[in-house]
Design a protein around this motif. Structure first.
Motif, PDB file in Angstrom:
ATOM      1  N   GLY A 451      48.299  37.820  22.967  1.00  0.00           N
ATOM      2  CA  GLY A 451      48.942  36.517  22.817  1.00  0.00           C
ATOM      3  C   GLY A 451      50.447  36.607  23.018  1.00  0.00           C
ATOM      4  N   ASP A 452      51.033  37.720  22.566  1.00  0.00           N
ATOM      5  CA  ASP A 452      52.470  37.914  22.757  1.00  0.00           C
ATOM      6  C   ASP A 452      52.827  38.082  24.230  1.00  0.00           C
ATOM      7  N   PHE A 456      55.603  35.769  26.289  1.00  0.00           N
ATOM      8  CA  PHE A 456      56.740  36.204  27.106  1.00  0.00           C
ATOM      9  C   PHE A 456      56.581  35.791  28.572  1.00  0.00           C
ATOM     10  N   GLU A 457      55.332  35.652  29.027  1.00  0.00           N
ATOM     11  CA  GLU A 457      55.126  35.126  30.378  1.00  0.00           C
ATOM     12  C   GLU A 457      55.631  33.691  30.466  1.00  0.00           C
ATOM     13  N   ILE A 463      56.239  40.487  31.653  1.00  0.00           N
ATOM     14  CA  ILE A 463      56.761  41.738  31.090  1.00  0.00           C
ATOM     15  C   ILE A 463      56.479  42.937  31.998  1.00  0.00           C
ATOM     16  N   MET A 464      55.730  42.728  33.069  1.00  0.00           N
ATOM     17  CA  MET A 464      55.346  43.861  33.924  1.00  0.00           C
ATOM     18  C   MET A 464      56.405  44.087  34.985  1.00  0.00           C
ATOM     19  N   PRO A 465      57.049  45.251  34.970  1.00  0.00           N
ATOM     20  CA  PRO A 465      58.197  45.475  35.857  1.00  0.00           C
ATOM     21  C   PRO A 465      57.818  45.604  37.325  1.00  0.00           C
ATOM     22  N   MET A 567      57.052  40.376  36.273  1.00  0.00           N
ATOM     23  CA  MET A 567      56.100  39.434  36.830  1.00  0.00           C
ATOM     24  C   MET A 567      55.014  39.069  35.841  1.00  0.00           C
ATOM     25  N   LYS A 568      54.462  37.894  36.054  1.00  0.00           N
ATOM     26  CA  LYS A 568      53.342  37.443  35.244  1.00  0.00           C
ATOM     27  C   LYS A 568      52.075  38.199  35.646  1.00  0.00           C
TER      28      LYS A 568
END
Length: 808
Positions: A451-452, A456-457, A463-465, A567-568
């Motif tokens: 859920g977190d 952040f998305e 959160i994915m670099p 990226m999402k």
């Protein structure tokens, strides 16, 4: 000749097992102790699964980036979206929480609102200096309101990095020590330090803190894997033991089987430790798999023993026949199952290689344990009671077998039409299958950290670099204005891409420098002109903090620059489109003779790895089919029989693939395993049926119909028993919180159920319809291996054991 040698071999094996009971039990105990000592070498993975070979171009590009800038997946973010944060007490508490993380050796740096500094022009010394937004702590609402105004309205450099000015969401960035981010120390920091401090803050302020970032997500996800290993093992033991007991109505037989498969699980963990492999989301599946696969071995052996005892009452002869009659068939079926897993060894993926090695060795190990332990234990036990043998006469099983026989006799055309309809529908479904290269898709949707991730998305676009590495091919080339302008053009495309976050690079720093040079006016947050750049550059050179300003964005030589975006969680199709758009802009903006620009990052590497695995799926499955076909060719010495036997085993795979298309289950690392696993297991039923069929042909003087129905009645019960165990055994995986594991369990269960029906309905029908071409002495020659030896009336060797039971 080979037949006689095979029979002689298993006679020797039977004598060795039954004459050396104590020595064998001691040896098994010693090996178990040895494997138990290897458990200490097991370790849980602390990185994402690298699905690509080490020398793959995508991996080489990623490694080159890491060599220049170091580990990029070391960021943990804390986020708060709560209006009550903007009070003096709560804001100070938030800043204090961030400051406390700086004391830990696992942390390289912490950037929070308390750490933000203004880039200020020092005209006297012609340099830039850094001044904190918050000198010490916030003492009044006026000071807090001023801070909000500055952050949200005057300094765009920090927007969408530490706050979202539109939603007033605030976050803190914790950069873990790159040396330990992929080690066990990461877990200690997350569970012993990070989570308790956040929990205390939440308790004191009643503010919900969101936590994410790859180190945090990977740690909690790995812990979920560890927790589920025990659940899977317990679930597999509970389900298989219950089904076993319902079949045999014997607590004794059930406990023996559970003891054997538990030893198999211990050996599996020992093999993992001995080979120094990591426990991943795939290798975590092997222990419960061994339980599910081992129970059918126990069923075959114990069922044969009880059948023999009921037939003639001599326990010694019964145990001899258990080994000589069932041992060979069980060996062949375990070898074919192991072969299905072993095909993964031939792929270039380390993850799949390790899975294939451990799974195939463990399957052979459980076969050895079953063959040795079960007959030996029964030599020490009394003669089975009458109630233990009642399951051999169950009427409902007979009704099931009669139904199958009627279908094959009277509804053969219906069977063919049904198979064709299923085949056509499956082919349509296959074209609807999608490929998923998502890093988080298989993670537990119920977990709080998932859920977190979505939070952040929504607030910061992921959160994915995703990293873009610019090689200017000359020293200090990254700081040239021409390079900055080209980077800015590329960043405009990133800003226009909704799946990507605001980029972070030296471009933003250059814009911030111009803003500072114009006395902090936010409307001048833009790249300087050539003339302005001369003056600004002199200010930067005179700044003592020059190295600190640039080190995160440019390497020490100034040749390489990076653009970091997040990226999402997007599908493979969108990911490929984004990559194509970025690459197109790169090709247009950066001349190949002056720049070498590459796209990399964990998200891209994982997506490429998934595509790579899909390409290898066909190779792996083809190898499994070829290898098992070679086994059958060696056993039956008939090409026509191979073709006939493959049809009922390939149809269930196509049906499963079709279901994946209709149900929207994508091809991904977890579901890729379904086909090779299911094929390796389902072909066992075919081998049993064809072996019995050939034996019946010889006994019935090549009368085809009589032989088919006899083989169907004989093998139908054991196929039903084992298929039910396998179906419910694999269904245990559906209790997982990982989407991929759920899909794996459901798909393998469904495939094996289809395979049972296919082998019991379609295979006999094909044999009857093609009787003139298939069932003759020229086609069915003398087998190289006699899977099911003919019955004989040999006398038992009474020297084998001292626990003989007089014949009835």
């Amino acid at each position: 000749m080979f037949k006689l040698l095979t029979k002689g071999f298993w006679d020797v094996v039977a004598r060795l097992i039954l004459r050396n009971k104590i020595a064998i039990l001691i040896s098994i105990f010693a090996i178990t102790i040895f494997f138990s000592l290897q458990w200490k070498n097991m370790r849980f993975t602390y990185t994402e699964a690298n699905l690509l070979p080490d020398d793959h171009p995508v991996n080489l590009v990623y490694q080159n980036f890491l060599d220049i800038f170091g580990e990029e997946g070391n960021l943990i973010v804390l986020g708060v979206k709560d209006s009550t944060l903007f009070t003096v007490e709560h804001m100070n508490a938030w800043n204090n929480l961030s400051n406390r993380f700086k004391a830990f050796s696992a942390v390289d740096a912490v950037i929070s609102l308390n750490d933000l500094q203004k880039l200020v022009k020092d005209e006297t010394n012609e340099r830039f200096v850094l001044e904190p937004f918050i000198a010490d702590s916030i003492s009044s609402m006026d000071q807090l309101n001023k801070l909000q105004d500055e952050l949200f309205n005057q300094y765009p450099f920090y927007d969408n990095f530490l706050f979202n000015k539109n939603t007033k969401t605030v976050r803190t960035a914790i950069y873990m020590n790159k040396a330990i981010v992929n080690t066990a120390a990461r877990k200690d920091f997350v569970f012993d330090d990070l989570i308790p401090l956040i929990a205390q803050f939440e308790k004191d302020t009643n503010i919900n803190v969101r936590v994410s970032g790859m180190p945090y997500v990977r740690t909690l996800n790995a812990q979920n894997i560890v927790d589920e290993i025990g659940i899977f093992i317990a679930g597999a033991l509970a389900v298989t033991s219950l089904i076993f007991f319902l079949f045999f109505r014997s607590v004794r037989a059930t406990l023996i089987s559970m003891f054997v498969v538990c030893l198999g699980v211990m050996w599996t963990f020992g093999i993992i430790g001995l080979l120094n492999y990591e426990i991943t989301v795939l290798t975590a599946l092997i222990p419960p798999l061994i339980i599910v696969i081992g129970i059918p071995n126990c069923i075959f052996l114990i069922n044969k023993y009880q059948h023999e005892v009921k037939l003639h009452g001599n326990k010694v002869r019964s145990l001899q026949r258990v080994i000589t009659k069932v041992g060979n068939a069980t060996l062949m079926t375990n070898v074919t199952t192991a072969s299905g897993f072993a095909t993964f060894i031939l792929t270039e993926s380390t993850l799949l290689k390790e899975f294939g090695i451990v799974a195939s060795l463990s399957i052979l190990a459980i076969f050895i344990l079953c063959l040795f332990i079960i007959p030996i234990i029964y030599t020490f036990l009394p003669y089975p009671k009458e109630r233990h043998l009642e399951h051999l006469n169950k009427r409902w099983i007979g009704g099931f077998v009669n139904w199958m026989e009627r279908m094959v006799k009277e509804r053969r055309i219906t069977i063919y039409i049904s198979a064709i309809i299923l085949l056509i529908a499956s082919m349509i479904g296959i074209y609807q299958i999608k490929i998923s290269g998502s890093l988080i898709e298989d993670m537990s949707k119920e977990a709080e950290f998932f859920g977190d991730i979505r939070f952040f998305e929504e607030e910061f676009n992921g959160i994915m670099p995703l990293e873009i590495l610019i090689d200017t091919k000359r020293k200090k080339g990254a700081t040239k204005l021409a390079t900055l302008k080209r980077m800015d053009e590329l960043e405009q495309l990133i800003l226009e891409t909704p799946e990507l976050s605001k980029p972070i690079s030296i471009v933003g720093l250059a814009k911030y420098a111009k803003q500072a040079y114009t006395n902090g006016n936010p409307k001048y947050y833009q790249l300087p002109t050539s003339q302005e750049n001369l003056f600004i550059s002199s200010y930067i050179k005179n700044s003592a903090s020059d190295v600190d300003l640039l080190k995160s964005f440019v390497d020490s030589t100034g040749q390489y620059a990076r653009i970091t975006t997040f990226m999402k969680d997007v599908g493979t199709d969108k990911m490929e489109r984004i990559e194509e758009d970025l690459q197109s802009e790169i090709n247009k903006t950066f001349p190949a003779d002056k720049y070498h620009v590459t796209i990399t990052g964990k998200a891209l590497v994982f997506q490429k790895g998934t595509k790579y695995l899909v390409k290898n799926l066909a190779i792996s499955l083809s190898l499994a089919i070829l290898l098992i076909s070679l086994f059958m060719a060696y056993m039956f010495r008939s090409f026509k029989m191979i073709i006939v036997s493959l049809i009922p085993n390939l149809l269930p795979l196509l049906i499963t693939a079709g279901l994946m298309g209709y149900l929207g289950v994508p091809i991904k690392p977890s579901t890729i395993l379904v086909f090779s696993i299911a094929f390796g297991i389902s072909v066992d039923d075919t081998i049993h049926f064809l072996a019995k069929y050939r034996q019946e042909l010889q006994a019935n003087h090549w009368k085809i119909r009589k032989s088919v129905y006899a083989a169907l009645r004989e093998t139908g019960v054991s196929m039903f028993y084992t298929s039910i165990v396998l179906f419910f055994g694999f269904s245990v995986f559906t209790i997982s919180s990982f989407g991929g594991t759920v899909a794996l369990g459901a798909l393998v269960s469904a495939t094996l159920l289809f395979a049972m029906l296919s082998n019991l309905l379609l295979l006999p029908s094909l044999l009857l319809s093609l009787e003139r071409n298939i069932a003759n002495k020229e086609v069915l020659k003398e087998p190289s291996i006699n899977i099911i030896p003919e019955e004989d009336d040999e006398e038992p060797d009474n020297n084998l054991t001292n626990h003989n039971t007089p014949t009835k």
